[in-house]
Motif scaffolding. Structure first.
Motif, PDB file in Angstrom:
ATOM      1  N   MET A 183      10.288  -7.723   8.276  1.00 38.39           N
ATOM      2  CA  MET A 183       9.830  -6.320   8.331  1.00 38.39           C
ATOM      3  C   MET A 183       8.342  -6.336   7.981  1.00 38.39           C
ATOM      4  O   MET A 183       7.809  -7.362   7.571  1.00 38.39           O
ATOM      5  N   LYS A 184       7.691  -5.175   8.093  1.00 42.63           N
ATOM      6  CA  LYS A 184       6.261  -5.126   7.746  1.00 42.63           C
ATOM      7  C   LYS A 184       6.085  -5.539   6.280  1.00 42.63           C
ATOM      8  O   LYS A 184       6.728  -4.965   5.398  1.00 42.63           O
ATOM      9  N   PRO A 185       5.208  -6.523   6.020  1.00 44.45           N
ATOM     10  CA  PRO A 185       5.145  -7.100   4.677  1.00 44.45           C
ATOM     11  C   PRO A 185       4.445  -6.246   3.608  1.00 44.45           C
ATOM     12  O   PRO A 185       4.798  -6.316   2.444  1.00 44.45           O
ATOM     13  N   ASN A 186       3.435  -5.456   3.979  1.00 42.25           N
ATOM     14  CA  ASN A 186       2.646  -4.819   2.920  1.00 42.25           C
ATOM     15  C   ASN A 186       3.196  -3.467   2.473  1.00 42.25           C
ATOM     16  O   ASN A 186       2.452  -2.515   2.223  1.00 42.25           O
ATOM     17  N   TYR A 187       4.500  -3.414   2.373  1.00 41.44           N
ATOM     18  CA  TYR A 187       5.177  -2.183   1.960  1.00 41.44           C
ATOM     19  C   TYR A 187       6.277  -2.510   0.971  1.00 41.44           C
ATOM     20  O   TYR A 187       6.819  -3.611   0.981  1.00 41.44           O
ATOM     21  N   LEU A 188       6.606  -1.501   0.149  1.00 45.14           N
ATOM     22  CA  LEU A 188       7.832  -1.600  -0.649  1.00 45.14           C
ATOM     23  C   LEU A 188       8.869  -0.786   0.134  1.00 45.14           C
ATOM     24  O   LEU A 188       8.737   0.436   0.253  1.00 45.14           O
ATOM     25  N   HIS A 189       9.803  -1.491   0.751  1.00 47.14           N
ATOM     26  CA  HIS A 189      10.783  -0.828   1.620  1.00 47.14           C
ATOM     27  C   HIS A 189      11.867  -0.161   0.779  1.00 47.14           C
ATOM     28  O   HIS A 189      12.365  -0.763  -0.166  1.00 47.14           O
ATOM     29  N   ILE A 190      12.189   1.082   1.138  1.00 47.12           N
ATOM     30  CA  ILE A 190      13.216   1.831   0.389  1.00 47.12           C
ATOM     31  C   ILE A 190      14.215   2.460   1.354  1.00 47.12           C
ATOM     32  O   ILE A 190      13.816   3.089   2.339  1.00 47.12           O
TER      33      ILE A 190
ATOM     34  N   HIS B  77       0.812  -1.218   0.000  1.00 47.52           N
ATOM     35  CA  HIS B  77       0.000   0.000   0.000  1.00 47.52           C
ATOM     36  C   HIS B  77       0.843   1.264   0.000  1.00 47.52           C
ATOM     37  O   HIS B  77       0.407   2.311  -0.426  1.00 47.52           O
ATOM     38  N   SER B  78       2.043   1.163   0.577  1.00 47.73           N
ATOM     39  CA  SER B  78       2.889   2.352   0.743  1.00 47.73           C
ATOM     40  C   SER B  78       4.338   2.004   0.493  1.00 47.73           C
ATOM     41  O   SER B  78       4.720   0.833   0.547  1.00 47.73           O
ATOM     42  N   ARG B  79       5.114   3.055   0.262  1.00 49.33           N
ATOM     43  CA  ARG B  79       6.562   2.874   0.343  1.00 49.33           C
ATOM     44  C   ARG B  79       6.884   2.985   1.831  1.00 49.33           C
ATOM     45  O   ARG B  79       6.184   3.703   2.563  1.00 49.33           O
ATOM     46  N   MET B  80       7.914   2.310   2.300  1.00 53.30           N
ATOM     47  CA  MET B  80       8.362   2.514   3.681  1.00 53.30           C
ATOM     48  C   MET B  80       9.793   3.016   3.595  1.00 53.30           C
ATOM     49  O   MET B  80      10.693   2.298   3.152  1.00 53.30           O
ATOM     50  N   ILE B  81       9.970   4.288   3.961  1.00 51.23           N
ATOM     51  CA  ILE B  81      11.291   4.899   3.823  1.00 51.23           C
ATOM     52  C   ILE B  81      12.120   4.640   5.088  1.00 51.23           C
ATOM     53  O   ILE B  81      11.699   4.997   6.190  1.00 51.23           O
ATOM     54  N   HIS B  82      13.265   4.005   4.924  1.00 49.64           N
ATOM     55  CA  HIS B  82      14.166   3.750   6.054  1.00 49.64           C
ATOM     56  C   HIS B  82      15.229   4.833   6.069  1.00 49.64           C
ATOM     57  O   HIS B  82      16.026   4.936   5.136  1.00 49.64           O
ATOM     58  N   SER B  83      15.228   5.665   7.146  1.00 44.12           N
ATOM     59  CA  SER B  83      16.272   6.689   7.199  1.00 44.12           C
ATOM     60  C   SER B  83      17.508   6.088   7.855  1.00 44.12           C
ATOM     61  O   SER B  83      17.462   4.993   8.414  1.00 44.12           O
TER      62      SER B  83
END
Ligand code: FAD
Length: 468
Positions: A210-217, A85-91
């Motif tokens: 990690m949380k599955p329903n995200y595209l992690h970036i 549903h969302s991108r997940m931005i890892h800082s």
């Protein structure tokens, strides 16, 4: 073999390449009743133990889904996809912030490439008028006679003819080679300085790490890492980085040092030992952008998918665009009664501007994804765009939404984006100007307020209150 002399009343269509687009295209032509022959250079991946491919998983969105739907494959594929549903931005400090892809309920799907390809090949095979020929590598073909020369697994060469050749043989298409000899054929190919490398993040205690329903970036300006979830609860992480930088990391310890500096939160999740090992399993892969036109050669041959337009993978649209090629071709086949001499030029006319637009957009996103998402102005503009889309859904549609969740023609999406950008920026400028202007006027000409103390004001208010 001369398939075109076959007894079938329908013409013979040779689909060269049984990858994602070739396998889907076979379904489209078979559904129309053509005699379909698919020629794929690899062995049948449904039997192979190791499947060599481009990426392990990929993002499927609206255009691809619509194309699958037309041949009854959407539900099968979607049921094996994982919604993101969302991108997940890892800082860098480990905080994670989601940026939704669109409105509530809008998502893209992480699908397994090998499984998608297998399902599409099996779907093509359910049509009795389709034959899949594996270990058939196209060497050359003649534009005069239309004869194709294949190299078979046994080392023998075989010559084959068909009424229509559909080149779906990927970014380094052998079918396209003949186009290069034609007058007025435009062609360009650009390698970007970045390569990519895939790593697996295993499950932790049987659950996604990690949380599955995200595209992690993990955007890090000159390079970035992304991770997409798989059905087996692993994530496939893809590291995009300039080749020069890849060359600087040559030992296991350097890998850890590098990750410690840029992706510290990913080390325990991938596992330090696995990281040291897997980083060197395969060399970094190159990425190429290919543009050409026209997509057809007389009424004999047409290019689709990466053979016509390889795009860099930063908009998640390469396969989606290739699938939409099949859908658009099918729509034109309806309009022009399957007359190849009319359908092929029309397909080029309609499709070239759109595929060129998505190639450009993908290149634009190459920068946006790894660096702009770090910028406050970019995030602010995304917020404003989404807000305006909610209050004026028909007037302002974010570019990402048009590309990913609609079938707005790619080149029209770009045009509209430029227009919206101008309007929104001018609007923001007006707002900023009125704020600045208003403040100036307030300071320069303060309103004539009666000279009254807080105590006096309070007594007057009490008096007023007692009246009502
Ligand atoms: P291919 O998948 O390359 O298939 C071509 C087929 O032709 C292969 O099976 C090959 O064996 C065969 N072939 C080649 N030469 C011959 C020959 N001479 N004779 C016979 N057969 C031949 N797209 C998305 O939409 N979403 C994503 O998230 C996404 N992520 C990506 C990530 C990466 C790292 C990469 C590299 C690409 C990504 N893409 C994505 C793009 C997507 O992979 C391609 O657009 C898609 O694979 C194109 O399909 P195709 O069938 O045209 O070509």
């Amino acid at each position: 073999t001369n398939f075109s002399k076959s007894t079938s009343k329908k013409k013979v269509v040779a689909v060269v390449g049984g990858g994602l687009v070739g396998a889907l295209n076979a379904c489209y032509f078979a559904k129309r009743g053509f005699q379909v022959e698919v020629f794929e250079s690899r062995e049948d991946i449904r039997q192979a133990k190791i499947v060599k491919g481009r990426s392990i998983n990929l993002a499927l969105s609206h255009r691809g889904r619509q194309a699958l739907k037309q041949v009854g494959m959407e539900d099968t594929i979607v049921s094996k996809g994982i919604p993101m549903h969302s991108r997940m931005i890892h800082s860098l400090n480990g905080t994670q912030s989601p940026i939704p892809y669109g409105k509530k309920g809008q998502y893209i799907l992480s699908v397994d490439r090998a499984n998608l390809n297998k399902e599409l090949l099996s779907a093509a095979e359910t049509y009795s008028n389709t034959k899949l020929n594996f270990a058939y590598k196209l060497l050359n073909w003649s534009t005069e006679t239309g004869a194709m020369t294949f190299l078979r697994a046994d080392g023998a060469k075989e010559e084959i003819q068909a009424d229509l050749i559909v080149g779906c043989d990927g970014a380094f298409s052998a079918i396209r080679k003949q186009f290069l000899r034609q007058s007025r054929f435009n062609f360009s190919q650009t390698y970007i300085p970045h390569g990519y490398l895939e790593l697996t993040m295993p499950p932790i205690n049987g659950e996604f790490a990690m949380k599955p329903n995200y595209l992690h970036i993990w955007p890090r300006n000159t390079f970035m890492m992304i991770a997409l979830p798989n059905l087996d609860k692993t994530f496939t992480c893809t590291l995009f980085m300039p080749f020069d930088e890849f060359e600087n990391v040559t030992t296991g310890d350097q890998v850890i040092e590098f990750f410690q500096k840029y992706f510290p939160d990913a080390i325990p999740l991938i596992g330090a030992d696995a990281l040291k090992r897997d980083y060197f399993r395969l060399p970094a892969q190159a990425m190429v952008s290919v543009k050409c036109s026209p997509y057809h050669l007389s009424d004999k041959c047409v290019l689709m998918g990466d053979a016509a337009h390889a795009v860099v993978p930063f908009y998640g649209q390469g396969m989606n665009a290739g699938f939409e090629d099949c859908l658009v071709f099918n729509e034109i086949m309806d309009q022009l009664n399957e007359d190849f001499s009319a359908v092929l030029p029309e397909y080029t006319r309609v499709r070239v501007p759109d595929d060129h637009a998505i190639a450009d957009l993908a290149m634009y996103n190459y920068v946006e994804m790894r660096s702009h998402v770090n910028s406050k102005w970019f995030l602010f503009r995304k917020y404003i765009d989404n807000f305006l889309h909610i209050i004026m859904p028909r007037t302002i549609i974010p570019l990402y939404t048009m590309v990913t969740f609609t079938r707005t023609r790619y080149h029209e999406a770009v045009k509209r984006w430029h227009w919206q950008d101008k309007v929104i920026n001018q609007g923001l400028l007006c707002v900023a100007a009125s704020v600045v202007g208003g403040s100036y006027l307030l300071v320069r000409y303060p309103p004539n307020m009666p000279n009254i103390s807080i105590e006096q004001l309070w007594t007057r208010l009490q008096a007023l209150k007692s009246r009502f």
